[in-house]
Design a protein around this motif. Structure first.
Motif, short mmCIF file in Angstrom:
data_model
loop_
_atom_site.label_atom_id
_atom_site.label_comp_id
_atom_site.label_asym_id
_atom_site.label_seq_id
_atom_site.Cartn_x
_atom_site.Cartn_y
_atom_site.Cartn_z
N ASP A 109 -15.27 -34.60 5.62
CA ASP A 109 -14.76 -33.42 6.33
C ASP A 109 -15.81 -32.30 6.37
O ASP A 109 -15.96 -31.62 7.39
CB ASP A 109 -13.49 -32.92 5.66
CG ASP A 109 -12.32 -33.88 5.84
OD1 ASP A 109 -12.39 -34.72 6.76
OD2 ASP A 109 -11.37 -33.80 5.05
N ALA A 110 -16.49 -32.12 5.26
CA ALA A 110 -17.50 -31.06 5.22
C ALA A 110 -18.62 -31.34 6.21
O ALA A 110 -19.07 -30.45 6.94
CB ALA A 110 -18.05 -30.93 3.80
N MET A 111 -19.07 -32.59 6.28
CA MET A 111 -20.17 -32.92 7.18
C MET A 111 -19.76 -32.81 8.63
O MET A 111 -20.50 -32.28 9.47
CB MET A 111 -20.67 -34.34 6.87
CG MET A 111 -21.99 -34.67 7.54
SD MET A 111 -23.34 -33.60 6.98
CE MET A 111 -23.60 -34.22 5.33
N VAL A 112 -18.57 -33.31 8.97
CA VAL A 112 -18.09 -33.23 10.35
C VAL A 112 -17.87 -31.78 10.77
O VAL A 112 -18.20 -31.38 11.89
CB VAL A 112 -16.80 -34.06 10.52
CG1 VAL A 112 -16.15 -33.79 11.87
CG2 VAL A 112 -17.10 -35.54 10.36
N SER A 113 -17.36 -30.96 9.87
CA SER A 113 -17.08 -29.56 10.19
C SER A 113 -18.33 -28.80 10.57
O SER A 113 -18.34 -28.00 11.52
CB SER A 113 -16.39 -28.87 9.02
OG SER A 113 -15.14 -29.46 8.75
N LEU A 257 -15.97 -22.95 8.02
CA LEU A 257 -15.73 -23.85 9.15
C LEU A 257 -14.66 -24.89 8.83
O LEU A 257 -13.84 -25.24 9.69
CB LEU A 257 -17.04 -24.54 9.55
CG LEU A 257 -18.12 -23.62 10.16
CD1 LEU A 257 -19.42 -24.40 10.36
CD2 LEU A 257 -17.64 -23.05 11.49
N MET A 258 -14.65 -25.38 7.62
CA MET A 258 -13.63 -26.35 7.23
C MET A 258 -12.23 -25.73 7.30
O MET A 258 -11.27 -26.39 7.74
CB MET A 258 -13.91 -26.87 5.81
CG MET A 258 -15.18 -27.71 5.69
SD MET A 258 -15.51 -28.23 3.98
CE MET A 258 -14.20 -29.45 3.75
N LYS A 259 -12.10 -24.48 6.90
CA LYS A 259 -10.80 -23.80 6.98
C LYS A 259 -10.41 -23.56 8.43
O LYS A 259 -9.25 -23.77 8.83
CB LYS A 259 -10.86 -22.48 6.22
CG LYS A 259 -10.95 -22.64 4.70
CD LYS A 259 -10.96 -21.27 4.01
CE LYS A 259 -11.01 -21.43 2.50
NZ LYS A 259 -10.99 -20.12 1.79
N GLU A 260 -11.37 -23.11 9.27
CA GLU A 260 -11.07 -22.85 10.68
C GLU A 260 -10.62 -24.11 11.40
O GLU A 260 -9.79 -24.05 12.32
CB GLU A 260 -12.30 -22.26 11.36
CG GLU A 260 -12.66 -20.85 10.91
CD GLU A 260 -13.94 -20.36 11.56
OE1 GLU A 260 -14.56 -21.16 12.31
OE2 GLU A 260 -14.32 -19.19 11.32
N GLN A 261 -11.16 -25.25 11.01
CA GLN A 261 -10.83 -26.51 11.69
C GLN A 261 -9.68 -27.24 11.01
O GLN A 261 -9.34 -28.37 11.39
CB GLN A 261 -12.08 -27.40 11.73
CG GLN A 261 -13.23 -26.78 12.54
CD GLN A 261 -14.54 -27.53 12.37
OE1 GLN A 261 -14.55 -28.74 12.11
NE2 GLN A 261 -15.66 -26.83 12.53
N GLY A 262 -9.08 -26.61 10.00
CA GLY A 262 -7.91 -27.19 9.37
C GLY A 262 -8.19 -28.34 8.44
O GLY A 262 -7.28 -29.13 8.15
N ARG A 263 -9.43 -28.45 7.93
CA ARG A 263 -9.75 -29.58 7.07
C ARG A 263 -9.53 -29.26 5.60
O ARG A 263 -9.53 -30.16 4.76
CB ARG A 263 -11.19 -30.04 7.34
CG ARG A 263 -11.33 -30.65 8.73
CD ARG A 263 -12.68 -31.34 8.92
NE ARG A 263 -12.62 -32.19 10.11
CZ ARG A 263 -12.96 -31.79 11.34
NH1 ARG A 263 -13.39 -30.54 11.54
NH2 ARG A 263 -12.86 -32.62 12.36
N ILE A 264 -9.38 -28.00 5.28
CA ILE A 264 -8.88 -27.59 3.96
C ILE A 264 -7.91 -26.44 4.19
O ILE A 264 -8.04 -25.69 5.16
CB ILE A 264 -10.02 -27.14 3.01
CG1 ILE A 264 -10.83 -25.98 3.60
CG2 ILE A 264 -10.92 -28.30 2.63
CD1 ILE A 264 -11.86 -25.42 2.65
N PRO A 265 -6.91 -26.31 3.33
CA PRO A 265 -5.92 -25.24 3.51
C PRO A 265 -6.59 -23.87 3.48
O PRO A 265 -7.52 -23.64 2.70
CB PRO A 265 -4.96 -25.43 2.34
CG PRO A 265 -5.15 -26.85 1.92
CD PRO A 265 -6.58 -27.18 2.19
#
Length: 728
Positions: A109-113, A257-265
């Motif tokens: 998720d981190a890499m894709v974000s 970016l992970m939060k904006e894309q919904g990959r972490i709460p």
């Protein structure tokens, strides 16, 4: 009626003409539009067809998934010491290959974000991202920002280079779509995460995790995954071992970016600054050696990308001793460097500074510094080759060479001394006189002959070491003296093999040339040994024969000592990188002490070797003997047993000769008296003694006859009478 009908027909024609004129531009525009649509559609179809064929061809010729897994993207080099001990491994580190199921989801998720938010929806290229980048370029500063997807990055890393060209980008796009057509998204992401470069030689997330966090990638936390994902953009800039603050700042961007894309709460708090980083061990001084030696592989080997093992000349124990001696003896705020060669030129130890992590600049092989009086090696070599011997008498007196007036460090002049003493105590005025007599160009030629590779000026001050040199070149010159005047070529690589033992390169001994005659090498060794025994280099004594020379530049900016013992030649330089003054630094202090500390270890297992200082002079330099003074005995007149005169070359027939007067009055003389003359010869003035009174014979004859050991007079050194133009 006919006229009325004609008028109606004419009006109708005009009306039709007006309507046709009004409709003509619209018809023309429609016709061009139809053509554009038709031809544009055809071109698009041809482009799509061509692209499809290119992608299909690329996919068909592409390696299989398992072949790509086994492909390394860079060369691994294992460097070994002369005894086979592995001293360092350079190049990529790949860690353990992790399958898609083993890779933590947070890492994916981190890499894709941060690298490709639409990774799971595009076909290898991201049209939306490309359009947005073009729009930003048009409305912004005109530069197109990076638009490569994860698939494109994988294609570039595996198949292409990093050149920023339109052709490379086009091929990258085709290969990316080929990858998408041949492999699943999970396979592509697995390949990418196991192959992408994260800096510090780490390829793949497992290698990066072990390097930065000391544990495998299967145990990555969210903060650690964010740090690793942030490295891809600029591995060197965001490396945690290079700049912790930069790495944490970049990781914070990834987490946002992970939060904006919904990959972490959004309510989860992650603090990357709290991550425990692996303590970076300082790379030891071996890297100075490898930085010098390994670039030579480009000349020694054919192009190869397979893993190799490089067997070097480095001695692990000596390298450790060299590093310790430099660190222990270098003055505070200064740097130190050391080079140590075996008698054949093999580099046994090389230290380019006090701390490789702090600065990787190699002062042993790259720095250009003044050698001070150690340069006098070449002055005295030229003098010895010109006919001087260590016992020749010279005069330490004030000197003026074209306005240049060198002074001795003591501020005094010693008067009449021999050459050995002048060298041992590094008398500047004598070196200046010698250089002027033999020629400054001759001194420069001697330095070049012994391996000095840097530019050499021939101004008078050059005899005191004003030219800048490399430490390794000076050590090479002294090593040639140690090897009795034979040329020495420093080398660091013994052999190179593949990982499975196939020999790629083997060092071969080079042909040596005789740089100076044996008697010159013996003479300079005599001088160098005296410099250590009783002169300026006494601190370099180690309990066995040592020959060497100190060097100190003005204002104590550089300290030099180079010397040899038992076949090992070692040079030490100390000074500041900014060429500033170092209080108390002289060649006979810290550099000589560092030399001694290292050499005690370096030669401890070698037999004690006495130096060959026996001067076997050539005939042209030998002192005249009796035969030279008095002629060949076969040419003498002599008296037989009956008292008859026998001519040279006769069988013994007696004959009286007017030259009988040259014999003693009693007739018993066997040789002509010195000063006697043959008939017809011009009278010669009688020799005179020290008090001016006439002598029956000359001093030379008396010395020869009595065997008196008369001390030689000081060898005159002419005062220059030419104007030497110095630089302004």
């Amino acid at each position: 009626m006919e006229k009325r009908g004609s008028r109606r027909k004419l009006a109708a024609r005009n009306d039709r003409a007006r309507r046709a004129a009004a409709d003509r531009p619209q018809s023309r525009w429609r016709r061009w539009l139809r053509r554009v649509v038709v031809w544009g559609g055809a071109l698009v179809l041809l482009g799509v067809l061509f692209l499809g064929l290119a992608v299909a061809f690329a996919a068909r010729s592409m390696p299989t998934y398992y072949q790509l897994k086994a492909t390394q993207t860079a060369q691994t080099i294992v460097v070994r010491a002369r005894d086979g001990t592995e001293i360092v491994e350079l190049g990529p580190s790949f860690g353990k290959w992790l399958s898609s199921d083993e890779i933590p989801q947070v890492m994916k998720d981190a890499m894709v974000s941060v690298e490709d938010r639409r990774f799971y929806s595009h076909l290898g290229i991201d049209p939306y991202g490309l359009a947005r980048a073009l729009y930003v370029a048009v409305t912004g500063d005109g530069r197109v920002s990076a638009t490569s997807t994860i698939t494109q990055q994988l294609a570039r890393n595996v198949f292409l280079n990093s050149n920023r060209s339109l052709d490379r980008k086009a091929r990258e796009a085709i290969l990316a779509m080929a990858l998408e057509s041949k492999f699943t998204k999970e396979q592509i992401l697995e390949l990418y995460l196991n192959k992408v470069y994260f800096g510090g030689g780490a390829y793949g997330i497992d290698s990066a995790s072990r390097k930065f966090f000391s544990h495998p990638a299967t145990e990555l936390s969210t903060a650690e995954a964010a740090i690793i994902a942030g490295l891809v953009k600029a591995p060197s800039r965001y490396s945690p071992t290079a700049d912790v603050d930069a790495a944490v700042g970049r990781a914070s961007v990834v987490l946002r970016l992970m939060k904006e894309q919904g990959r972490i709460p959004p309510d989860v708090t992650v603090d990357p600054s709290a991550v425990n980083l692996k303590e970076e061990k300082g790379q030891n001084s071996v890297r100075y050696f490898t930085d010098w030696a390994l670039p030579q592989l480009d000349l020694l080997l054919p192009e190869t990308f397979e893993p190799i093992e490089v067997w070097t000349t480095l001695d692990v124990g000596m390298q450790r001793a060299a590093t310790a001696s430099i660190k222990a003896n270098t003055p505070a705020g200064a740097q130190g460097a050391m080079v140590s060669l075996d008698r054949d030129g093999a580099v046994l130890a090389l230290v380019g500074g006090t701390d490789y992590v702090e600065t990787s600049f190699n002062r042993a092989t790259d720095a250009l510094r003044q050698p001070g009086s150690s340069w006098k090696l070449f002055v005295y070599l030229a003098a010895l080759e010109a006919g001087y011997t260590p016992d020749d008498r010279v005069v330490d007196t004030p000197v003026d060479i074209g306005g240049w007036k060198p002074r001795n460090s003591s501020g005094r002049n010693a008067g009449e001394i021999n050459l050995r003493t002048a060298f041992a105590y590094s008398i500047n005025t004598v070196a200046a006189q010698l250089g002027n007599e033999v020629g400054f160009g001759t001194v420069a030629s001697m330095a070049r002959r012994f391996g000095i590779t840097t530019p050499i000026n021939t101004y008078p001050a050059m005899v005191l070491g004003s030219n800048e040199v490399r430490l390794i070149d000076m050590v090479r010159a002294f090593a040639a003296v140690s090897d009795k005047g034979h040329s020495v070529e420093p080398y660091g690589i013994l052999k190179v093999t593949t990982a499975d033992g196939k020999l790629l390169y083997q060092h071969e001994k080079r042909r040596q040339s005789q740089l100076v005659p044996d008697y010159v090498a013996a003479g300079i060794t005599d001088l160098l040994q005296t410099a250590v025994n009783t002169g300026t280099g006494r601190a370099a004594q180690i309990g066995r024969p040592v020959a060497g020379k100190t060097g100190t530049t003005s204002s104590n900016k550089d300290g030099y000592f180079v010397g040899f013992s038992s076949g090992v030649t070692t040079g030490v330089w100390m000074g500041r990188d900014d060429n500033g003054r170092v209080g108390g630094l002289q060649g006979g202090t810290a550099p000589a002490r560092a030399f001694a500390a290292y050499m005690r270890y370096a030669v401890k297992d070698r037999p004690v070797e006495e130096f060959d200082t026996d001067l076997k002079l050539p005939e042209w330099q030998l002192e005249p003997d009796d035969e030279y003074l008095l002629g060949n005995p076969d040419d003498y007149y002599f008296i037989d047993e009956q008292g008859n005169l026998i001519e040279p070359g006769t069988s013994g027939e007696p004959r009286r000769d007017p030259f009988d007067e040259a014999f003693d009055g009693n007739g018993e003389g066997q040789r002509p008296r010195p000063g006697a003359q043959r008939p017809g010869q011009a009278p010669q003035p009688p020799p005179r003694g020290a008090d001016g009174a006439p002598q029956a014979v000359g001093d030379d004859f008396l010395d020869q006859a009595t065997g008196a050991d008369r001390e030689r007079a000081p060898r005159p050194i002419p005062t220059p009478n030419v104007q030497i133009i110095r630089p302004q």
